[in-house]
Write an enzyme that holds these catalytic residues in place. Structure first.
Site, PDB file in Angstrom:
ATOM      1  N   GLN A  83      46.223  50.425  35.261  1.00 57.25           N
ATOM      2  CA  GLN A  83      45.788  50.045  33.911  1.00 57.25           C
ATOM      3  C   GLN A  83      47.025  49.657  33.107  1.00 57.25           C
ATOM      4  OE1 GLN A  83      44.659  52.773  30.739  1.00 57.25           O
ATOM      5  NE2 GLN A  83      42.776  51.610  30.423  1.00 57.25           N
ATOM      6  N   HIS A 119      44.215  47.312  29.362  1.00 55.43           N
ATOM      7  CA  HIS A 119      43.759  48.317  28.391  1.00 55.43           C
ATOM      8  C   HIS A 119      43.533  47.644  27.033  1.00 55.43           C
ATOM      9  CE1 HIS A 119      43.002  51.945  26.342  1.00 55.43           C
ATOM     10  NE2 HIS A 119      43.970  52.717  26.811  1.00 55.43           N
ATOM     11  N   HIS A 149      40.247  51.843  22.683  1.00 56.51           N
ATOM     12  CA  HIS A 149      40.700  53.112  22.075  1.00 56.51           C
ATOM     13  C   HIS A 149      41.746  52.979  20.986  1.00 56.51           C
ATOM     14  CE1 HIS A 149      39.578  55.042  26.239  1.00 56.51           C
ATOM     15  NE2 HIS A 149      38.547  54.472  25.632  1.00 56.51           N
ATOM     16  N   TYR A 189      44.503  50.962  20.895  1.00 59.14           N
ATOM     17  CA  TYR A 189      45.864  50.578  21.274  1.00 59.14           C
ATOM     18  C   TYR A 189      46.068  49.078  20.971  1.00 59.14           C
ATOM     19  CZ  TYR A 189      46.190  55.252  23.068  1.00 59.14           C
ATOM     20  OH  TYR A 189      46.211  56.618  23.139  1.00 59.14           O
ATOM     21  N   ARG A 200      37.055  63.089  33.198  1.00 65.07           N
ATOM     22  CA  ARG A 200      37.368  64.516  33.311  1.00 65.07           C
ATOM     23  C   ARG A 200      36.734  65.179  34.529  1.00 65.07           C
ATOM     24  NH1 ARG A 200      35.033  65.727  27.826  1.00 65.07           N
ATOM     25  NH2 ARG A 200      33.809  63.948  28.554  1.00 65.07           N
TER      26      ARG A 200
END
Ligand SMILES: Cc1cc2nc3c(=O)[nH]c(=O)nc-3n(C[C@H](O)[C@H](O)[C@H](O)COP(=O)(O)O)c2cc1C
Length: 385
Positions: free
Chosen positions: A124, A191, A194, A196, A353
């Site tokens: 990524q 990416h 989120h 960025y 997760r």
């Protein structure tokens, strides 16, 4: 299907892995898939997760082994965010980079370890933009670079990027993608999520520019499109280039890039034209509708609007949504996931997760060894096991 499967904090009964299947048959998720000609053994993808286990930006054999353990069980690994070769890209010297012979050699070994398990792996590629702390390593003297000097939380940081800065950033993404291909990666993920850098351009709150990179959604998507196009040029036509995006930002779970399917279509269309081969749709709860008035999920809309391979994600196999907001899932059941898959809303599903804690999660699910699944705990984020 339940639309909102969360309840107030209090009942943790849903976190019991034995409730995962809930009578559903997960077999459809164990079918192969061809992502732009790259054959994946099943529909599970490891989501990108920053681990801070690469001192000096170099992934070592422990990192290679960590990915290889999961490669045996998931069709595709997307690595943690990897810094591109631009001085303002990063904000830690424990996050790996995609430049420099030492780091590239580490990646060569990682790719070989993953391929040795029959897996596939994409890095990524990451630039943090305004999320960089001024003075932080790996290049403490580098400026904080962002669209308008505004961080996603509204604070002011650094100076707006010049056109020359943006040209350099586009070239860095392309170099990183070319190097990724040279060391053996099977594709790349960009990416764009989120909050960025690329997402800071996409989002009107952080992009206040009045030049060609600001204003309409199409203009705000220009930098992302230039990156996709330059990456495409660097890797050639057949190589998968996946773009990851999210509506939400870490500082604002309710943030939206697109208020309607038409706006989403406009945004994604620009990226498709630029050469994206697929999309990774980052949501915090995969089952929620993307827009009011229609039950289709954001991944479902993405697939419908682009016709391209689409990765869904968000709290699969984990009770609390990523980034705690005081709610826990009432059930871990993946029955809704299978229902959405059956409806054709996505092609692949990423696990974050769940596989950070349990490398064999897909195998244990398939073999119905549910009680052997190690449930996610926050403390696992400090291990590399
Ligand atoms: C420890 C950790 C690190 C993460 N780092 C990244 C990252 O580098 N890049 C990224 O796009 N998302 C990152 N994420 C978000 C995950 O890719 C994923 O979107 C999120 O965990 C939700 O999926 P889940 O509910 O299956 O965990 C990270 C998540 C965790 C838990």
């Amino acid at each position: 299907m339940e639309q909102e499967r969360t309840t107030s904090r209090g009942s943790h009964t849903g976190a019991d892995p034995s409730s995962l299947l809930d009578g559903a048959d997960p077999a459809p998720l164990y079918t192969p898939f061809s992502l732009s000609g790259v054959e994946l053994s099943n529909r599970f993808v490891m989501a990108p997760m920053t681990r801070y286990f690469s001192p000096g930006g170099v992934p070592g054999d422990d990192v290679a082994a960590y990915y290889a353990r999961r490669a045996a069980h998931l069709g595709l690994i997307v690595t943690e965010g990897v810094y591109i070769d631009h001085p303002s890209a990063g904000t830690s010297d424990r996050v790996p980079r995609m430049h420099g012979e030492d780091a590239l050699e580490g990646w060569r070994r990682t790719v070989a370890a993953v391929h040795g398990q029959g897996g596939r792996i994409f890095p990524q590629l990451w630039h943090v933009g305004a999320r960089r702390s001024a003075g932080a390593p790996p290049h403490p003297d580098a400026p904080v670079t962002s669209p308008s000097g505004i961080a996603p939380d509204g604070s002011t940081v650094g100076e707006p990027a010049t056109t020359a800065d943006l040209d350099a950033i586009v070239a860095s993404f392309a170099r990183a993608a070319g190097d990724a291909r040279r060391v053996g990666f099977d594709g790349v993920e960009i990416h764009g999520a989120h909050g960025y850098l690329l997402d800071q351009f996409l989002w009107s709150v952080t992009n206040r520019r009045s030049d060609v990179y600001g204003g309409s959604l199409r203009a705000r998507a220009r930098l992302a499109a230039e990156v996709v196009a330059a990456v495409r040029d660097a890797v050639g036509p057949g190589f998968p280039v996946v773009f990851r995006f999210s509506q939400w930002k870490s500082s604002d779970f309710g943030a939206r890039l697109a208020d309607t399917p038409a706006e989403l279509g406009a945004l994604l269309g620009v990226l498709v034209e630029a050469g994206a081969s697929g999309f990774h749709v980052s949501t915090r709860r995969y089952w929620l509708p993307g827009f009011e008035g229609d039950r289709r999920t954001l991944a479902g809309w993405t697939k419908k609007l682009t016709g391209l391979p689409t990765i869904a994600l968000g709290s699969v196999g984990v009770a609390a949504p990523y980034r705690e907001d005081g709610t826990v899932a009432s059930s871990l059941s993946i029955a809704p996931l299978l229902e959405l898959f059956d409806r054709g809303e996505f092609d692949l599903v990423a696990l974050g997760r769940a596989v950070l804690s349990e490398p064999e999660w897909p195998a244990k699910l398939r073999e119905r060894r549910l009680r052997e699944i190690r449930p996610y705990e926050k403390s696992h984020e400090t291990e590399l096991s």
